[in-house]
Design a protein around this motif. Sequence first.
Motif, PDB file in Angstrom:
ATOM      1  N   ASN A  37       0.906  -1.260   0.168  1.00 36.24           N
ATOM      2  CA  ASN A  37      -0.061   0.061   0.038  1.00 36.24           C
ATOM      3  C   ASN A  37       0.803   1.181  -0.110  1.00 36.24           C
ATOM      4  O   ASN A  37       0.577   2.083  -0.725  1.00 36.24           O
ATOM      5  CB  ASN A  37      -0.869   0.216   1.157  1.00 36.24           C
ATOM      6  CG  ASN A  37      -2.303  -0.805   1.031  1.00 36.24           C
ATOM      7  OD1 ASN A  37      -2.699  -1.099  -0.092  1.00 36.24           O
ATOM      8  ND2 ASN A  37      -2.723  -1.129   1.978  1.00 36.24           N
ATOM      9  N   ALA A  38       1.871   1.289   0.829  1.00 40.41           N
ATOM     10  CA  ALA A  38       2.681   2.403   0.743  1.00 40.41           C
ATOM     11  C   ALA A  38       3.594   2.659  -0.373  1.00 40.41           C
ATOM     12  O   ALA A  38       3.564   3.780  -0.923  1.00 40.41           O
ATOM     13  CB  ALA A  38       3.828   2.348   2.097  1.00 40.41           C
ATOM     14  N   GLY A  39       3.844   1.471  -0.986  1.00 36.83           N
ATOM     15  CA  GLY A  39       4.528   1.645  -2.197  1.00 36.83           C
ATOM     16  C   GLY A  39       3.856   2.251  -3.329  1.00 36.83           C
ATOM     17  O   GLY A  39       4.158   3.165  -4.007  1.00 36.83           O
ATOM     18  N   ALA A  40       2.224   1.673  -3.419  1.00 35.00           N
ATOM     19  CA  ALA A  40       1.439   2.164  -4.302  1.00 35.00           C
ATOM     20  C   ALA A  40       1.224   3.621  -4.210  1.00 35.00           C
ATOM     21  O   ALA A  40       1.078   4.511  -5.061  1.00 35.00           O
ATOM     22  CB  ALA A  40      -0.037   1.553  -4.349  1.00 35.00           C
ATOM     23  N   SER A  41       0.949   3.992  -2.716  1.00 34.62           N
ATOM     24  CA  SER A  41       0.614   5.421  -2.730  1.00 34.62           C
ATOM     25  C   SER A  41       1.911   6.503  -2.972  1.00 34.62           C
ATOM     26  O   SER A  41       1.578   7.540  -3.594  1.00 34.62           O
ATOM     27  CB  SER A  41       0.357   5.520  -1.095  1.00 34.62           C
ATOM     28  OG  SER A  41       0.063   6.940  -1.122  1.00 34.62           O
ATOM     29  N   ILE A  42       2.972   6.082  -2.662  1.00 34.30           N
ATOM     30  CA  ILE A  42       4.280   7.066  -2.855  1.00 34.30           C
ATOM     31  C   ILE A  42       4.551   6.961  -4.438  1.00 34.30           C
ATOM     32  O   ILE A  42       4.802   7.969  -4.993  1.00 34.30           O
ATOM     33  CB  ILE A  42       5.406   6.874  -2.069  1.00 34.30           C
ATOM     34  CG1 ILE A  42       6.156   7.739  -1.846  1.00 34.30           C
ATOM     35  CG2 ILE A  42       5.917   5.356  -2.544  1.00 34.30           C
ATOM     36  CD1 ILE A  42       7.305   7.589  -0.749  1.00 34.30           C
ATOM     37  N   TYR A  60       5.515 -11.726  -1.434  1.00 39.99           N
ATOM     38  CA  TYR A  60       4.040 -12.202  -1.182  1.00 39.99           C
ATOM     39  C   TYR A  60       3.008 -10.825  -1.235  1.00 39.99           C
ATOM     40  O   TYR A  60       1.943 -11.118  -1.154  1.00 39.99           O
ATOM     41  CB  TYR A  60       4.181 -12.573   0.184  1.00 39.99           C
ATOM     42  CG  TYR A  60       4.580 -11.570   1.331  1.00 39.99           C
ATOM     43  CD1 TYR A  60       3.825 -10.502   1.752  1.00 39.99           C
ATOM     44  CD2 TYR A  60       5.867 -11.718   1.902  1.00 39.99           C
ATOM     45  CE1 TYR A  60       4.168  -9.754   2.896  1.00 39.99           C
ATOM     46  CE2 TYR A  60       6.394 -10.888   2.930  1.00 39.99           C
ATOM     47  CZ  TYR A  60       5.372  -9.748   3.355  1.00 39.99           C
ATOM     48  OH  TYR A  60       5.766  -8.934   4.339  1.00 39.99           O
ATOM     49  N   ALA A  61       3.535  -9.692  -1.655  1.00 41.65           N
ATOM     50  CA  ALA A  61       2.673  -8.544  -1.807  1.00 41.65           C
ATOM     51  C   ALA A  61       1.352  -9.037  -2.898  1.00 41.65           C
ATOM     52  O   ALA A  61       1.687  -9.592  -3.620  1.00 41.65           O
ATOM     53  CB  ALA A  61       3.289  -7.483  -2.446  1.00 41.65           C
ATOM     54  N   SER A  62       0.390  -8.520  -2.387  1.00 43.27           N
ATOM     55  CA  SER A  62      -0.834  -8.943  -3.439  1.00 43.27           C
ATOM     56  C   SER A  62      -0.660  -8.230  -4.784  1.00 43.27           C
ATOM     57  O   SER A  62      -0.108  -7.321  -5.036  1.00 43.27           O
ATOM     58  CB  SER A  62      -2.053  -8.288  -2.775  1.00 43.27           C
ATOM     59  OG  SER A  62      -2.452  -8.745  -1.664  1.00 43.27           O
ATOM     60  N   GLY A  63      -1.096  -9.177  -5.847  1.00 49.04           N
ATOM     61  CA  GLY A  63      -1.181  -8.757  -7.162  1.00 49.04           C
ATOM     62  C   GLY A  63      -1.498  -7.425  -7.726  1.00 49.04           C
ATOM     63  O   GLY A  63      -0.799  -6.727  -8.418  1.00 49.04           O
ATOM     64  N   PRO A  64      -2.647  -7.168  -7.053  1.00 53.74           N
ATOM     65  CA  PRO A  64      -3.366  -5.862  -7.403  1.00 53.74           C
ATOM     66  C   PRO A  64      -2.384  -4.493  -6.773  1.00 53.74           C
ATOM     67  O   PRO A  64      -2.516  -3.641  -7.653  1.00 53.74           O
ATOM     68  CB  PRO A  64      -4.701  -5.790  -6.872  1.00 53.74           C
ATOM     69  CG  PRO A  64      -4.962  -7.265  -6.845  1.00 53.74           C
ATOM     70  CD  PRO A  64      -3.703  -8.082  -6.633  1.00 53.74           C
ATOM     71  N   LYS A  65      -1.853  -4.881  -5.767  1.00 54.51           N
ATOM     72  CA  LYS A  65      -0.893  -3.666  -5.331  1.00 54.51           C
ATOM     73  C   LYS A  65       0.419  -3.575  -6.140  1.00 54.51           C
ATOM     74  O   LYS A  65       0.637  -2.564  -6.574  1.00 54.51           O
ATOM     75  CB  LYS A  65      -0.571  -3.926  -3.842  1.00 54.51           C
ATOM     76  CG  LYS A  65      -1.614  -3.967  -2.818  1.00 54.51           C
ATOM     77  CD  LYS A  65      -1.146  -4.248  -1.544  1.00 54.51           C
ATOM     78  CE  LYS A  65      -2.300  -4.644  -0.508  1.00 54.51           C
ATOM     79  NZ  LYS A  65      -1.769  -4.815   0.691  1.00 54.51           N
TER      80      LYS A  65
END
Length: 273
Positions: A37-42, A60-65
């Motif tokens: 989430n932080a990666g997507a946001s930033i 293991y991070a979710s595919g959509p992210k």
Amino acid sequence: MESLNPTGSYKDRNSALLISQMKARKIMEFVEDSSGNAGASIAAYAARANISANIFVPSYASGPKIKQIKSYGAKLKIIEGSRQKTTNALFEFLNTGLTYASHAFMPFGIPGIATISYELFNDLGDAIDIIFAPVGHGGLMYGLIWGFEVLLKNKIISKMPYFVGVQSDNCSPFINDIENNKNNADKIYSIAEGILIKNPSKFKLLQRYVKKGYLEFISVSEYEIKIAHQEICEDGVLIEETSAVVIAAIKKYQNKSIRNCVAIITGNGLKSI
């Protein structure tokens, strides 16, 4: 409902200020590590500011992210193994001389997170008794408490709410000690991937608030998270599993004297489908 922010998580409050600070300092490329989430946001805010982002995420991070990060044009680095291995890989990459724009360690975004507290006060006034929030590194909880302390210091509120930080039974360093959690860091799994942090950056800081008497930590099982997630989704609210830990935690408090309770929903369920 922080899940309704521009990129689907509370991290946007941090990223908006952190990226603004980098822009002001004329930093045009940076490195960040994140569970998603932080990666997507930033990455989103960096794209808007025309700053190049290198985002390290665990496998293991979710595919959509992961797709979200790529969509913003960031340079994505996927690291096999634990969340800590992702950070270690980033530190090696930092030898290139790039700036480490860490959402976990940089202080700039905390006032952004504190705006959640101000909005809660605007909605509910002095009526909040208890606030539940997921805890990974602890930045969200620190920002919430920081915001309410500002309100109290300025005599805008008359009392502090009580805070409950929620972790998974499988990864609960704020409840157990960090050293015990280091021993099997590569064997840890939880569906609450957003709080799968073995060595939280705000550990010592948040322990001070425990001693002050208005913060405690509890953990919930994987089964409890799954049931809570299923129930809230069946109520028509799609959240990610990490956010469901607060719903599971509230169930554990049902026999206690709670009147006005707030649960911070941190991430959108579309991120983990």
